[in-house]
Write a protein that holds these residues in place. Sequence first.
Motif, PDB file in Angstrom:
ATOM      1  N   GLU B 238       1.049  -1.187  -0.230  1.00  0.00           N
ATOM      2  CA  GLU B 238       0.181   0.045   0.222  1.00  0.00           C
ATOM      3  C   GLU B 238       0.718   1.124   0.058  1.00  0.00           C
ATOM      4  O   GLU B 238       2.301   1.094   0.458  1.00  0.00           O
ATOM      5  N   TRP B 239       0.410   2.346  -0.088  1.00  0.00           N
ATOM      6  CA  TRP B 239       1.099   3.600  -0.278  1.00  0.00           C
ATOM      7  C   TRP B 239       1.401   4.140   1.233  1.00  0.00           C
ATOM      8  O   TRP B 239       0.295   3.685   1.598  1.00  0.00           O
ATOM      9  N   LYS B 240       2.718   4.843   1.418  1.00  0.00           N
ATOM     10  CA  LYS B 240       2.794   5.195   3.218  1.00  0.00           C
ATOM     11  C   LYS B 240       2.211   6.036   3.165  1.00  0.00           C
ATOM     12  O   LYS B 240       2.951   7.773   2.249  1.00  0.00           O
ATOM     13  N   TRP B 241       1.468   6.725   3.093  1.00  0.00           N
ATOM     14  CA  TRP B 241       0.658   8.041   3.463  1.00  0.00           C
ATOM     15  C   TRP B 241       0.951   8.557   4.523  1.00  0.00           C
ATOM     16  O   TRP B 241       1.448   8.686   5.486  1.00  0.00           O
ATOM     17  N   ASP B 242       1.489  10.083   4.106  1.00  0.00           N
ATOM     18  CA  ASP B 242       1.616  10.621   5.575  1.00  0.00           C
ATOM     19  C   ASP B 242       0.775  11.691   6.054  1.00  0.00           C
ATOM     20  O   ASP B 242       0.337  12.822   5.472  1.00  0.00           O
ATOM     21  N   GLY B 243       0.190  11.242   6.781  1.00  0.00           N
ATOM     22  CA  GLY B 243      -0.995  11.947   7.691  1.00  0.00           C
ATOM     23  C   GLY B 243      -0.737  11.399   9.581  1.00  0.00           C
ATOM     24  O   GLY B 243       0.701  11.120   9.099  1.00  0.00           O
ATOM     25  N   MET B 244      -1.877  11.437   9.660  1.00  0.00           N
ATOM     26  CA  MET B 244      -2.070  11.021  11.514  1.00  0.00           C
ATOM     27  C   MET B 244      -2.518  10.241  11.267  1.00  0.00           C
ATOM     28  O   MET B 244      -3.305   9.604  10.758  1.00  0.00           O
ATOM     29  N   ARG B 245      -1.827   9.076  11.495  1.00  0.00           N
ATOM     30  CA  ARG B 245      -2.873   7.758  12.036  1.00  0.00           C
ATOM     31  C   ARG B 245      -3.548   7.377  12.553  1.00  0.00           C
ATOM     32  O   ARG B 245      -3.660   8.609  14.079  1.00  0.00           O
ATOM     33  N   ALA B 246      -4.460   6.734  12.687  1.00  0.00           N
ATOM     34  CA  ALA B 246      -6.256   7.082  13.476  1.00  0.00           C
ATOM     35  C   ALA B 246      -6.632   5.796  13.690  1.00  0.00           C
ATOM     36  O   ALA B 246      -6.863   5.263  12.706  1.00  0.00           O
ATOM     37  N   GLN B 247      -7.473   5.757  14.912  1.00  0.00           N
ATOM     38  CA  GLN B 247      -8.424   4.619  15.015  1.00  0.00           C
ATOM     39  C   GLN B 247     -10.234   5.819  14.569  1.00  0.00           C
ATOM     40  O   GLN B 247     -10.269   6.241  15.489  1.00  0.00           O
ATOM     41  N   ILE B 248     -10.851   4.956  14.006  1.00  0.00           N
ATOM     42  CA  ILE B 248     -12.093   5.137  13.653  1.00  0.00           C
ATOM     43  C   ILE B 248     -13.134   4.092  15.060  1.00  0.00           C
ATOM     44  O   ILE B 248     -13.259   3.167  14.002  1.00  0.00           O
ATOM     45  N   VAL B 249     -13.565   4.842  15.741  1.00  0.00           N
ATOM     46  CA  VAL B 249     -14.142   3.400  16.428  1.00  0.00           C
ATOM     47  C   VAL B 249     -15.618   3.760  16.905  1.00  0.00           C
ATOM     48  O   VAL B 249     -15.997   4.889  16.987  1.00  0.00           O
ATOM     49  N   ARG B 250     -16.570   2.827  15.719  1.00  0.00           N
ATOM     50  CA  ARG B 250     -17.818   3.414  16.227  1.00  0.00           C
ATOM     51  C   ARG B 250     -19.026   2.345  16.230  1.00  0.00           C
ATOM     52  O   ARG B 250     -18.827   0.538  16.371  1.00  0.00           O
ATOM     53  N   ARG B 251     -19.115   2.289  17.728  1.00  0.00           N
ATOM     54  CA  ARG B 251     -19.806   1.766  18.431  1.00  0.00           C
ATOM     55  C   ARG B 251     -21.013   1.871  19.045  1.00  0.00           C
ATOM     56  O   ARG B 251     -21.732   3.377  18.515  1.00  0.00           O
ATOM     57  N   SER B 252     -21.829   0.722  19.363  1.00  0.00           N
ATOM     58  CA  SER B 252     -23.306   1.943  20.038  1.00  0.00           C
ATOM     59  C   SER B 252     -23.476   2.789  21.228  1.00  0.00           C
ATOM     60  O   SER B 252     -24.005   3.443  21.731  1.00  0.00           O
ATOM     61  N   ALA B 253     -22.315   3.057  21.802  1.00  0.00           N
ATOM     62  CA  ALA B 253     -21.669   4.144  22.763  1.00  0.00           C
ATOM     63  C   ALA B 253     -21.714   5.267  22.384  1.00  0.00           C
ATOM     64  O   ALA B 253     -21.425   6.529  22.478  1.00  0.00           O
ATOM     65  N   GLY B 254     -21.140   5.678  20.385  1.00  0.00           N
ATOM     66  CA  GLY B 254     -21.321   6.289  19.643  1.00  0.00           C
ATOM     67  C   GLY B 254     -19.796   6.144  19.304  1.00  0.00           C
ATOM     68  O   GLY B 254     -19.347   5.242  18.420  1.00  0.00           O
ATOM     69  N   VAL B 284     -14.460  -0.878  13.766  1.00  0.00           N
ATOM     70  CA  VAL B 284     -13.232   0.248  14.044  1.00  0.00           C
ATOM     71  C   VAL B 284     -12.455  -0.233  13.128  1.00  0.00           C
ATOM     72  O   VAL B 284     -11.568  -1.384  12.429  1.00  0.00           O
ATOM     73  N   LEU B 285     -12.051   0.865  12.504  1.00  0.00           N
ATOM     74  CA  LEU B 285     -11.080   1.246  11.249  1.00  0.00           C
ATOM     75  C   LEU B 285      -9.918   1.524  12.075  1.00  0.00           C
ATOM     76  O   LEU B 285      -9.408   2.098  12.674  1.00  0.00           O
ATOM     77  N   ASP B 286      -8.263   1.266  11.193  1.00  0.00           N
ATOM     78  CA  ASP B 286      -7.512   1.487  11.271  1.00  0.00           C
ATOM     79  C   ASP B 286      -6.894   2.032  10.135  1.00  0.00           C
ATOM     80  O   ASP B 286      -7.023   2.341   9.050  1.00  0.00           O
ATOM     81  N   GLY B 287      -6.456   3.486  10.193  1.00  0.00           N
ATOM     82  CA  GLY B 287      -6.399   4.101   8.851  1.00  0.00           C
ATOM     83  C   GLY B 287      -5.431   6.152   8.702  1.00  0.00           C
ATOM     84  O   GLY B 287      -4.609   5.889  10.069  1.00  0.00           O
ATOM     85  N   GLU B 288      -5.164   6.468   7.960  1.00  0.00           N
ATOM     86  CA  GLU B 288      -4.651   7.603   8.249  1.00  0.00           C
ATOM     87  C   GLU B 288      -5.503   9.098   8.100  1.00  0.00           C
ATOM     88  O   GLU B 288      -6.368   8.552   7.170  1.00  0.00           O
ATOM     89  N   LEU B 289      -5.211   9.824   8.959  1.00  0.00           N
ATOM     90  CA  LEU B 289      -6.598  11.589   8.707  1.00  0.00           C
ATOM     91  C   LEU B 289      -5.304  12.130   7.488  1.00  0.00           C
ATOM     92  O   LEU B 289      -3.983  12.101   7.797  1.00  0.00           O
TER      93      LEU B 289
END
Lengths: 361, 563
Positions: B238-254, B284-289
């Motif tokens: 994959e490309w190594k993106w030059d952004g900020m590593r982040a996780q998006i958590v989407r659950r019933s809690a929000g 839960v996604l792991d990715g780059e902003l």
Amino acid sequence: MWATFLEAHQAVSDLLEINPNGLYCPAGNFYIDPWRQVSHAVITHAHADHARPGSERYLCASSGKHVLRTRMGNNATINTVRYGERFSIHGVDVSLHPAGHLLGSSQVRVSHRGVTWVVTGDYKLQHDSTCECFESVPCDVFVTESTFGLPVYRWPEPATVADEINTWWRANADAGCTSVLLSYALGKAQRVASLLDPSIGPIYGHGAVMKLVEAYRASGVRLPPIDRIPPRSRKIGGGRGIVIAPPSAAATNWINRFGETSIAMVSGWMLLRGVRRRRGFPKGFILSDHVDYPDLMQAVKASGAQRVLVTHGFTDIVARLLTERGYQAEILPTRFIGEERPDRSAVDKNLEDDMQSPESE
Amino acid sequence: MQRFSDLYWKLDSTTSTNQKVAALRDYFGSVPPQDAACALSVLCGAKQVRAISTRLLREWAAEAAELPLWLVEESYAHVGDLAETLALILPEQLTNLSGGSGTTADQSSLSLSHFMHETVIDLKGKPDVYKRQKVEETWRRLKPRERIVWHKLVTGGCRVGVSRTLVARALAELSGLEPTTLAERMMAATIETAEDFQSLISTEPTSVDGLRPYPFFLASPMSGEVHELGSITEWQAEWKWDGMRAQIVRRSAGISIWSRGEEQMNDAFPEIVNAAESLPDGTVLDGELLAALPNNLLPFSMLSKRASRKRVGKKILTEIPAVFVAYDLLEAHGKDIRSEPISFRRKELLAIVPTGFEKRPAPAGGVVKLKVGNGNTNDRLFHSPLVPGGTWDELGCARQNARYRGVEGLMLKRTTSSYAHGRQRGDWWKWKVEPLEIDAVLHYAQAGHGRRAGLHTDYTLGVWDGNQLVTIAKAYSGLTDEELIEIDKIIRSTTIERHGPVRIVKPTLVFQLAFENVSKSTRHKSGIAVRFPRIARWRRDKSPHEAATLSDLKALLEQITGE
């Protein structure tokens, strides 16, 4: 360059002055700890940055003769005087007084036409059973070192440090791990040895240390039994032993011959966490043969001098402080003109002050 | 407090991880839970309260030690650590201070949480007179070694040399839980009270699960030859993106967006939070902003400008719009799938986030329209497409051109790899593009701190604009200790002027400066910002006038960005 340099310091250089060879007394035609080869050299002590070979005649305190001899070689002409004994060099009144730095270390008192200077060389006020105690000598002009001339430097009691060292050694011995103490070969090593408790285990000295241990013994200093390192020296003394070695030995294969070791550095610089860390010594003991800040201030006060020349170390800072406190204080340049601040390299130099390369045995 | 101080010094005095873990375990096992909670938040680098400014503290210490302030400053410059400097100058017995009764050293055995409350948290916002009285009282209560630690706590700058992984290991040994479980719990929960700590090490499932992210899996830099990784069929690129590593958590809690530093970034990226609404519950996604305009990626500096904000206004939302490029799926439909191979996780990811993020292809100039618009999932959330390549050499070519695409290189992931925890070598590699390099001249220097105290190791480097040097980067790393000492001497002997700690030097020293990328900048006088500058080597063989010019750099910028 020297012309302007000398001109700038003319004002301070009446009885003693700096010239390209070092600190010079024109009236008596002699030098104190000269940088180059001269005819008459009065030596404060035998560390390499104070006693340099090649001069025609040396003069030192009688108790320092053996030590200076090991450094200057058999052919050097060394005259000695007892502490406090007054003598005249070309009509200038001179005497040597104990500086407490190491065996035979002197302050040089120079008196002429009613003005008295005292040059301390390196000195400390702390107790040290391997050398004579510092003696305060009244003077008009006091020349002081400032190696540790910052208020962060305050030494713990030597007895406390001795306890710490012996506790550390005992714990290593009980774990069957040889202890290695790194300290300058001359002065510090013998002082450290005098603090060790020989009931814990056998004490060994690196070759560079042993040469001076013998000179100390020949001068009548009592030290615990110290042995040369035996040829097959893994787990010496069954792992209960302690080795005193110069710091440079730690960087060589020499240290590996002892198998599992615990290494500690003995130096005033060990007071700072940053120095301990960057030198990579997990353990450091704070023991110095130089004055700390409170003792420096005390020595200045006790001298009664109004004028103080500051050399070797935090010169600009100590001179500024003394000026604020009402003294006439100036910097006395050392050989390395330009930067007076003890930077990192100076710290390292002082750690290895007077160290010889580890010798093979 | 005494125990915490002892722990601090134990951790400081050893480089052995086993000894560090043992010290941590012993500490946590022997203190009351409220103290453990308190220590944990310090050890994990939680945001600390700055109850007293360092300026006030040094003034009061100077007075207590009866020293002029300038001498304290000089001492600090030498020691390189203010907390230590002040502890070293303070008299052991503070008898000369006004107020308070005699010393009560045994009070230092007071529990850490009480102590923190009374001598740190409680001081915040109080009048200086009150603070000073409290400071002097505290000095009297503590031994010199403890004072160092407390100075760090009270000025909000207590950092300890242990990683979270080590802390998690120690707590795992103590509780019998898996280190990974602890790492996860530590990441999500704010641990402030005794109950927080107890539930952290509790073997029962805890309530902190709500929005908790997973510990990030980190790739290791490729050091060897890529061919040694074996058959390319076992790898995905994959490309190594030059952004900020982040996780998006989407659950019933929000919904929660977590940075790698485990900070919630919902406020900084409201449009991503919005877009994540459309994700199925239990994702839960792991990715780059990344910051991206419809037709162009924006430089990292703009993204980081945005990320540091508490609140982002309309202007920023329009000028620096953000996208999230997902490269992994850690939780699908409420199920933790990290132990599944990445080939499987990727299939699931594509089902949830079908749109791939495309960037303009090499070479510079050609532009692919990005669909960044009105806040639909598809316009904000993308997956990271695979980089095609049938052979390692083909991928090598793609990597060579990475910079022109605005990415840092390639990521290589073994198709069978699960999503591990921390930095485990072997399955994930970052294969970055070779850095750019120019020769730059030392312009200003400043003494370092900590390990580098007393040495001039912070360098400001410039390139020539006519016969003037313009600053292009600050660099702190890349030289050996021996070189640093030698350069320090040269800096001292070539100083033209001193402005406090900063020395302006005669241009004599030339360094090969390596960096990842260049971009336009309004912040720098040169108009150019370089990314990740560091010193590659000292060019003793070059004279300063052989160093690069500003027009060299501008040409480089043009070549890379087409601007």
